[in-house]
Design an enzyme around this catalytic site. Structure first.
Site, PDB file in Angstrom:
ATOM      1  N   LYS A 190      99.663  44.040  28.138  1.00 21.58           N
ATOM      2  CA  LYS A 190     100.674  43.188  27.498  1.00 21.58           C
ATOM      3  C   LYS A 190     101.094  42.039  28.407  1.00 21.58           C
ATOM      4  CE  LYS A 190     102.413  47.101  24.876  1.00 21.58           C
ATOM      5  NZ  LYS A 190     102.320  46.908  23.433  1.00 21.58           N
TER       6      LYS A 190
ATOM      7  N   HIS B 209     110.681  51.984  21.994  1.00 23.62           N
ATOM      8  CA  HIS B 209     109.339  52.352  21.553  1.00 23.62           C
ATOM      9  C   HIS B 209     109.231  53.869  21.700  1.00 23.62           C
ATOM     10  CE1 HIS B 209     104.912  52.699  21.924  1.00 23.62           C
ATOM     11  NE2 HIS B 209     104.863  51.517  21.336  1.00 23.62           N
TER      12      HIS B 209
ATOM     13  N   CYS C 217     105.685  51.782  16.119  1.00 21.63           N
ATOM     14  CA  CYS C 217     106.019  52.831  17.093  1.00 21.63           C
ATOM     15  C   CYS C 217     107.482  52.787  17.500  1.00 21.63           C
ATOM     16  CB  CYS C 217     105.147  52.737  18.346  1.00 21.63           C
ATOM     17  SG  CYS C 217     103.410  52.771  18.003  1.00 21.63           S
TER      18      CYS C 217
ATOM     19  N   GLN D 160     107.533  45.015  27.196  1.00 19.00           N
ATOM     20  CA  GLN D 160     107.645  43.749  26.452  1.00 19.00           C
ATOM     21  C   GLN D 160     108.354  42.671  27.260  1.00 19.00           C
ATOM     22  OE1 GLN D 160     106.131  43.043  23.764  1.00 19.00           O
ATOM     23  NE2 GLN D 160     105.577  45.056  22.995  1.00 19.00           N
TER      24      GLN D 160
ATOM     25  N   ASP E  92     111.989  50.293  30.575  1.00 17.50           N
ATOM     26  CA  ASP E  92     110.668  50.042  29.990  1.00 17.50           C
ATOM     27  C   ASP E  92     110.471  48.534  29.878  1.00 17.50           C
ATOM     28  OD1 ASP E  92     108.466  49.645  28.442  1.00 17.50           O
ATOM     29  OD2 ASP E  92     109.191  50.781  26.706  1.00 17.50           O
TER      30      ASP E  92
HETATM   31  N1  PMP Z   1     107.159  50.147  25.450  1.00 23.43           N
HETATM   32  C1  PMP Z   1     107.186  49.098  24.643  1.00 23.43           C
HETATM   33  C2  PMP Z   1     108.470  48.341  24.464  1.00 23.43           C
HETATM   34  C3  PMP Z   1     106.019  48.709  23.965  1.00 23.43           C
HETATM   35  O1  PMP Z   1     106.045  47.659  23.147  1.00 23.43           O
HETATM   36  C4  PMP Z   1     104.833  49.455  24.163  1.00 23.43           C
HETATM   37  C5  PMP Z   1     103.531  49.098  23.476  1.00 23.43           C
HETATM   38  N2  PMP Z   1     103.626  48.703  22.160  1.00 23.43           N
HETATM   39  C6  PMP Z   1     104.879  50.540  25.029  1.00 23.43           C
HETATM   40  C7  PMP Z   1     106.048  50.852  25.647  1.00 23.43           C
HETATM   41  C8  PMP Z   1     103.681  51.403  25.276  1.00 23.43           C
HETATM   42  O2  PMP Z   1     102.688  50.691  25.915  1.00 23.43           O
HETATM   43  P1  PMP Z   1     101.245  51.333  26.098  1.00 23.43           P
HETATM   44  O3  PMP Z   1     100.799  51.754  24.720  1.00 23.43           O
HETATM   45  O4  PMP Z   1     100.452  50.205  26.649  1.00 23.43           O
HETATM   46  O5  PMP Z   1     101.382  52.475  27.030  1.00 23.43           O
END
Ligand code: PMP
Length: 401
Positions: free
Chosen positions: A227, A124, A365, A204, A201
């Site tokens: 999430k 991401h 993203c 997910q 990270d």
């Molecule tokens: N890492 C991953 C794999 C994600 O899917 C996301 C959110 N789509 C994020 C980071 C960022 O999360 P946040 O926008 O809640 O900070």
């Protein structure tokens, strides 16, 4: 049979029982955010209707109660991750802020000219852009770990990239557009041979399968509350104790100090040193309720349910004429990213919405990840533990028609 009572779990999520566009809602946008069980909404409401107070200050009953609640949330997050202690849990706004904190604090102190940061091509943007920013400042270099055609990380390429200049490896625990679950423990062990640190990270990952940061030997691990069935605006950064303790303050303000003088300050121990200002107290109450809710489930059974549902959805979607599935690696989480020949992804998502089916369309993203497949945009249906075979059937029928 998975031993998982999905109907009982669905009863805890009020939003699953509403309609959208005159049709029962089918929520398949879980990778963007999950719905909340009623306990979470109640915990947040309870804070605002009778428990409002700041934490760690004030000599009154409500301040003590709010502090206990807040620190209880920290302990629950430590248990979720298998962290040795709650002081290794830093509250942040979300995964994004967690990565930025490490990049700005650890990165500024530890990166220099010619150092290398390896970032998987499945990340991401939140686990890529913060590294690009600090690399530009420190004149370090960000290098991509490429993907194989099924979306797995190319482990041979990774071995070749690792070297004496590698300082950090930034790795997803489950990719948000491909669903890939890389062999994080193995990749971390390899990075450590070169003295590199690893940030994982887990945005997910945490809602889909049990995580143990100690078993992974991750140096840093981040996730977002929203999430994992909790509120927005609250997230967690886990770090190894010696790393957190050596990290310079990131933001300055209240809470993070021990003594302040114009001549110079001393700072509070971790985690408070990295938590300037008043935190998201209601968010932590909600996070704690979400983690308590999860702790009350059989997580292995929930993971089996999701695995079966994912396998079922992948094979049903594969049978749709003209479909192209992106990210087909074995062991993936329930992220179903696809294109339909002759159909614009945004248009397909709109027509699913008319049938009450919520999915996401776009680059999610993760532009480099999609670009690895020669694609700029795609449709993504993403599953959570409360989704059912009937919902997957409805998705597949709608895509077909
Ligand atoms: N890492 C991953 C794999 C994600 O899917 C996301 C959110 N789509 C994020 C980071 C960022 O999360 P946040 O926008 O809640 O900070």
């Amino acid at each position: 049979p998975t031993g998982f009572d999905v109907e009982a779990v669905r009863r805890e999520f009020p939003q699953l029982h509403r309609e959208v566009n005159g049709r029962p809602l089918i929520w398949l946008d879980n990778a963007a955010t999950t719905l909340k069980p009623r306990q979470v909404a109640e915990a947040v409401a309870e804070h605002y209707t009778s428990g409002s107070s700041n934490v760690h200050r004030g000599a009154h009953a409500l301040a003590r109660q709010a502090t206990e609640q807040y620190e209880g949330g920290r302990a629950a997050a430590a248990r979720l991750l298998g962290a040795p202690g709650p002081e290794q849990i830093v509250f942040v706004r979300g995964a994004t802020e967690g990565v930025n904190l490490v990049a700005q604090s650890w990165g500024r102190a530890n990166l220099g000219l010619g150092d290398e940061i390896l970032v998987s091509a499945a990340e991401h943007h939140s686990n890529l852009v913060p590294w690009q920013l600090i690399a530009a400042e420190r004149r370090a270099r960000v290098r991509p770990i490429p993907l194989l055609p099924d979306g797995q990380l190319d482990r041979d390429a990774y071995r070749d990239l690792l070297g004496s200049r590698t300082r950090l490896v930034a790795l997803t625990h489950a990719a948000n557009v491909l669903g890939t679950v890389p062999p994080v423990a193995e990749m971390t062990a390899l990075a450590h041979r070169y003295g590199a640190r690893v940030l994982v990270d887990g945005a997910q990952a945490v809602s889909h399968f049990p995580v143990d940061v100690s078993a992974l030997d991750a140096d840093f691990y981040v996730f977002s509350g929203h999430k994992i069935f909790a509120p927005t605006g609250i997230g967690v950064l886990y770090g190894k104790r010696e790393l957190l303790e050596a990290m310079p303050p990131w933001q300055g303000g209240g809470n993070m100090i021990e003594s302040v003088r114009f001549e110079g300050n001393t700072y509070a121990p971790v985690p408070h040193r990295l938590e300037a200002g008043t935190g998201h107290i209601a968010g932590v109450a909600g996070l704690r309720a979400a983690l308590d809710f999860l702790a009350g489930l059989d997580r292995q059974a929930a993971a089996r349910h999701e695995e079966q549902l994912t396998a079922y959805a992948m094979s049903a979607l594969a049978g749709v004429p003209g479909i192209r599935l992106i990210g087909t690696a074995p062991g993936k989480i329930g992220v179903l990213t696809f294109l339909l020949a002759g159909t614009d992804p945004a248009e397909l998502a709109r027509s699913l919405d008319l049938q009450g089916i919520a999915v996401r369309a776009g680059h999610h993203c993760a532009q480099p990840a999609l670009r690895s497949f020669g694609v700029a945009a795609a449709v993504r249906a993403s599953l959570a533990l409360y989704n059912t075979v009937q919902e997957v059937d409805a998705l597949v029928a709608a895509v077909r028609s």
